[in-house]
Design an enzyme around this catalytic site. Structure first.
Site, PDB file in Angstrom:
ATOM      1  NE  ARG A 156      -1.363  -1.379   3.672  1.00  0.00           N
ATOM      2  CZ  ARG A 156      -1.353  -1.131   4.980  1.00  0.00           C
ATOM      3  NH1 ARG A 156      -2.366  -0.533   5.565  1.00  0.00           N
ATOM      4  NH2 ARG A 156      -0.309  -1.470   5.725  1.00  0.00           N
ATOM      5  CD  GLU A 157       0.775   4.977  -4.312  1.00  0.00           C
ATOM      6  OE1 GLU A 157       0.503   6.137  -3.977  1.00  0.00           O
ATOM      7  OE2 GLU A 157       0.699   4.564  -5.471  1.00  0.00           O
ATOM      8  CB  ALA A 254     -18.313   4.465   5.315  1.00  0.00           C
ATOM      9  N   GLY A 255     -16.608   6.294   3.323  1.00  0.00           N
ATOM     10  CA  GLY A 255     -16.103   7.626   2.999  1.00  0.00           C
ATOM     11  C   GLY A 255     -16.412   8.020   1.572  1.00  0.00           C
ATOM     12  N   GLY A 259      -9.720   5.555  -4.427  1.00  0.00           N
ATOM     13  CA  GLY A 259      -9.085   6.112  -5.623  1.00  0.00           C
ATOM     14  C   GLY A 259      -7.692   5.539  -5.727  1.00  0.00           C
ATOM     15  CB  CYS A 262      -3.793   0.062  -7.019  1.00  0.00           C
ATOM     16  SG  CYS A 262      -2.044   0.466  -6.936  1.00  0.00           S
ATOM     17  CE  LYS A 265      -3.152  -0.732 -13.192  1.00  0.00           C
ATOM     18  NZ  LYS A 265      -1.685  -0.764 -13.198  1.00  0.00           N
TER      19      LYS A 265
HETATM   20  C1  UGA Z   1      -3.779  -1.047  -2.849  1.00  0.00           C
HETATM   21  C2  UGA Z   1      -3.785  -2.360  -2.043  1.00  0.00           C
HETATM   22  O1  UGA Z   1      -4.232  -2.095  -0.708  1.00  0.00           O
HETATM   23  C3  UGA Z   1      -2.391  -2.983  -1.993  1.00  0.00           C
HETATM   24  O2  UGA Z   1      -2.435  -4.224  -1.312  1.00  0.00           O
HETATM   25  C4  UGA Z   1      -1.906  -3.197  -3.443  1.00  0.00           C
HETATM   26  O3  UGA Z   1      -0.612  -3.756  -3.484  1.00  0.00           O
HETATM   27  C5  UGA Z   1      -1.896  -1.855  -4.163  1.00  0.00           C
HETATM   28  O4  UGA Z   1      -3.238  -1.322  -4.161  1.00  0.00           O
HETATM   29  C6  UGA Z   1      -1.423  -2.082  -5.576  1.00  0.00           C
HETATM   30  O5  UGA Z   1      -2.089  -2.791  -6.325  1.00  0.00           O
HETATM   31  O6  UGA Z   1      -0.335  -1.625  -5.913  1.00  0.00           O
HETATM   32  P1  UGA Z   1      -3.084   1.497  -2.393  1.00  0.00           P
HETATM   33  O7  UGA Z   1      -3.827   1.803  -3.646  1.00  0.00           O
HETATM   34  O8  UGA Z   1      -1.712   2.026  -2.216  1.00  0.00           O
HETATM   35  O9  UGA Z   1      -2.960  -0.112  -2.178  1.00  0.00           O
HETATM   36  O10 UGA Z   1      -3.935   2.060  -1.158  1.00  0.00           O
HETATM   37  P2  UGA Z   1      -5.055   1.492  -0.172  1.00  0.00           P
HETATM   38  O11 UGA Z   1      -4.592   1.691   1.206  1.00  0.00           O
HETATM   39  O12 UGA Z   1      -5.518   0.159  -0.542  1.00  0.00           O
HETATM   40  O13 UGA Z   1      -6.244   2.559  -0.430  1.00  0.00           O
HETATM   41  C7  UGA Z   1      -6.901   2.643  -1.704  1.00  0.00           C
HETATM   42  C8  UGA Z   1      -8.082   3.585  -1.628  1.00  0.00           C
HETATM   43  O14 UGA Z   1      -9.115   3.030  -0.814  1.00  0.00           O
HETATM   44  C9  UGA Z   1      -7.775   4.953  -1.022  1.00  0.00           C
HETATM   45  O15 UGA Z   1      -8.394   5.952  -1.815  1.00  0.00           O
HETATM   46  C10 UGA Z   1      -8.391   4.906   0.350  1.00  0.00           C
HETATM   47  O16 UGA Z   1      -8.808   6.163   0.801  1.00  0.00           O
HETATM   48  C11 UGA Z   1      -9.579   3.994   0.114  1.00  0.00           C
HETATM   49  N1  UGA Z   1     -10.045   3.272   1.326  1.00  0.00           N
HETATM   50  C12 UGA Z   1      -9.237   2.350   1.932  1.00  0.00           C
HETATM   51  C13 UGA Z   1     -11.329   3.508   1.806  1.00  0.00           C
HETATM   52  O17 UGA Z   1     -12.098   4.333   1.268  1.00  0.00           O
HETATM   53  N2  UGA Z   1     -11.756   2.816   2.909  1.00  0.00           N
HETATM   54  C14 UGA Z   1     -10.970   1.899   3.539  1.00  0.00           C
HETATM   55  O18 UGA Z   1     -11.432   1.295   4.518  1.00  0.00           O
HETATM   56  C15 UGA Z   1      -9.677   1.665   3.030  1.00  0.00           C
END
Ligand code: UGA
Length: 434
Positions: A156-157, A254-255, A259, A262, A265
């Site tokens: 995760r970023e 929730a939110g 975006g 990852c 796409k």
């Molecule tokens: C995501 C996956 O979590 C990683 O495991 C994966 O390796 C990565 O994509 C990838 O394919 O490279 P990332 O996109 O960096 O990681 O970020 P996330 O922490 O997953 O968050 C993604 C989006 O979901 C964000 O916009 C975040 O605000 C949103 N989110 C996350 C929610 O709205 N609610 C949540 O409970 C969690």
């Protein structure tokens, strides 16, 4: 034992992976075709904000385990295992552009003079490994042995270093036994379960995992709509279902929706490859639909309270697509700002890390003022909006914000504050599903 590794591509995935491999003792050569970027990395700078990464790059470069070059040939010559970590950007029809992977496969093939393991780390649709192997076979002038392996990333970023150093699991897809021992050696220091699968399954695990996480977020967002309509509280519902170990509390926030580079796409790509394989993945289309609806509903909430948005002054906290990153690609926060400006609102915006990158797509002027201090966000404004889940936003000086605003109104798209406390402080406070 230390492995000799090349990483082709120094984006988020390649740079973090290469650096963490070096940190556990492997000998790593990172290759990028962008000479300016290579120079910057050689000089100890890094092109992205990722907590903990810069220090690790400096340390491992200084200790001689990590180096950077613009030459693929050099990377291939100096290593036994070559990771491909180049972008696989989306195309208009939702499928992904595999031309960078194909090009790198050709470059590796024409540079090989001895047995190599070529590992795909980029996120790709199922069956890509077969095409990579075919390409390498065709351009392998020296006619040496090789194996293609799929090893998807789960970083995760904002938490990438931690996710790599302490992974939940490592997935290695291979059709041959020959690369197994070497891949075990690469990951042995990380003390995580290693799952060996065939290549197609490894590729599918990546798309299926990201799509499931996106589905989890859309699910809780859909439930939040029922919470609002019925007077329930989404945080309590998420805690109540999340304590069931089969469900789990994570990714049930929730939110404004998900975006980033990852989830959006990968969902589109998974839907596209499923369709090519003869299955209409309508479940995932609904996940996309719910996600898009969250933004519409948030804007409707703002309009219901403020009525006309033209000439309204709004303070927006958050521009990155999530906390702990400067990445604004496919950021719901940027989308929100663009929609509000289109409605004629004037915005003051702040983000702890993403302001420089945001300026490229949300230029200063044209209804946008960037502010340096989070606590000045409400000055002269009609309302404050929270668009990204940065933890420091919970430290906002609410007393000052209340005085700065023409009327104390706060729209919280990430549920960072307690509704009861906000009401006590005299705010009209609107969040998601509460
Ligand atoms: C995501 C996956 O979590 C990683 O495991 C994966 O390796 C990565 O994509 C990838 O394919 O490279 P990332 O996109 O960096 O990681 O970020 P996330 O922490 O997953 O968050 C993604 C989006 O979901 C964000 O916009 C975040 O605000 C949103 N989110 C996350 C929610 O709205 N609610 C949540 O409970 C969690």
């Amino acid at each position: 034992m230390a492995s000799k590794i090349a990483i082709i591509g120094t984006g988020y995935v390649g740079l973090v992976t290469g650096t963490c491999f070096a940190e556990v003792g492997h000998q790593v050569t990172c290759v990028d075709n962008n000479a300016d970027k290579v120079k910057m990395l050689q000089d100890g700078g890094i092109p992205i904000y990722e907590p903990g990464l810069e220090d690790l790059v400096k340390k491992n470069t200084a200790e001689g385990r990590l180096r950077f070059t613009a030459s693929t040939k050099e990377g291939v010559d100096e290593s036994d295992i070559i990771f491909i970590a180049v972008p696989t950007p989306p195309q208009d029809d939702g499928s992904v552009d595999l031309s960078f992977i194909e090009k790198v496969a050709r470059e590796i093939a024409s540079s090989m003079t001895s047995y190599k393991i070529i590992v795909d780390k980029s996120t790709v649709p199922v069956n890509t490994g077969e095409n990579v192997a075919e390409t390498i076979k065709r351009y392998n002038q020296a006619n040496v042995d090789f194996d293609v392996v799929s090893n998807p990333e789960f970083l995760r970023e904002g938490f990438a270093v931690g996710d790599l150093m302490e992974p939940d699991r490592v997935v290695v897809g291979t059709t041959s036994q020959r690369p197994v021992a070497a891949m075990r050696e690469v990951y042995e220091p990380f003390k995580a379960p290693i799952i060996f699968t065939d290549i197609n399954s490894a590729e599918l695990i990546k798309h299926a995992a990201n799509s499931f996480l996106a589905l989890k977020i859309s699910y809780i967002n859909a439930v939040s709509i029922i919470c609002e309509a019925s007077g329930a509280n989404i945080e309590e519902v998420a805690n109540g279902i999340g304590l069931d170990e089969r469900i789990g509390r994570r990714f049930l926030n929730a939110g404004l929706g998900f975006g980033g580079s990852c989830f959006p796409k990968d969902l589109s790509a998974f839907i596209a490859i499923a369709e090519q394989l003869g299955y209409k993945f309508d479940l995932l289309k609904e996940v996309q639909h719910i996600n898009a609806g969250q933004m519409e509903r948030f804007i409707k909430k703002i309009e219901e309270t403020l009525w006309v948005l033209k000439e309204k002054k709004l303070g927006v906290l958050g521009l990155a697509f999530k906390q702990n990153t400067d990445d604004v690609r496919m950021s719901p926060a940027i989308d929100l700002c663009q929609r509000l400006v289109k409605e004629g609102a004037e915005l003051r915006v702040y983000d702890p890390k993403a302001m420089e990158k945001a300026k490229e797509i949300l230029p200063e002027g044209e209804g946008i003022t960037y502010v340096d201090d989070m606590n000045s966000i409400g000055e002269g404004c009609d309302a404050i909006l929270i668009a990204t889940e940065w933890p420091e936003f919970t430290e906002l000086d609410l007393e000052k914000a209340r005085k700065d605003l023409s009327h104390p109104i706060l729209f919280d798209g990430r549920n960072l504050f307690e509704p009861a406390k906000m009401e006590e402080l005299g705010f009209i406070y609107k969040s998601i599903g509460r």
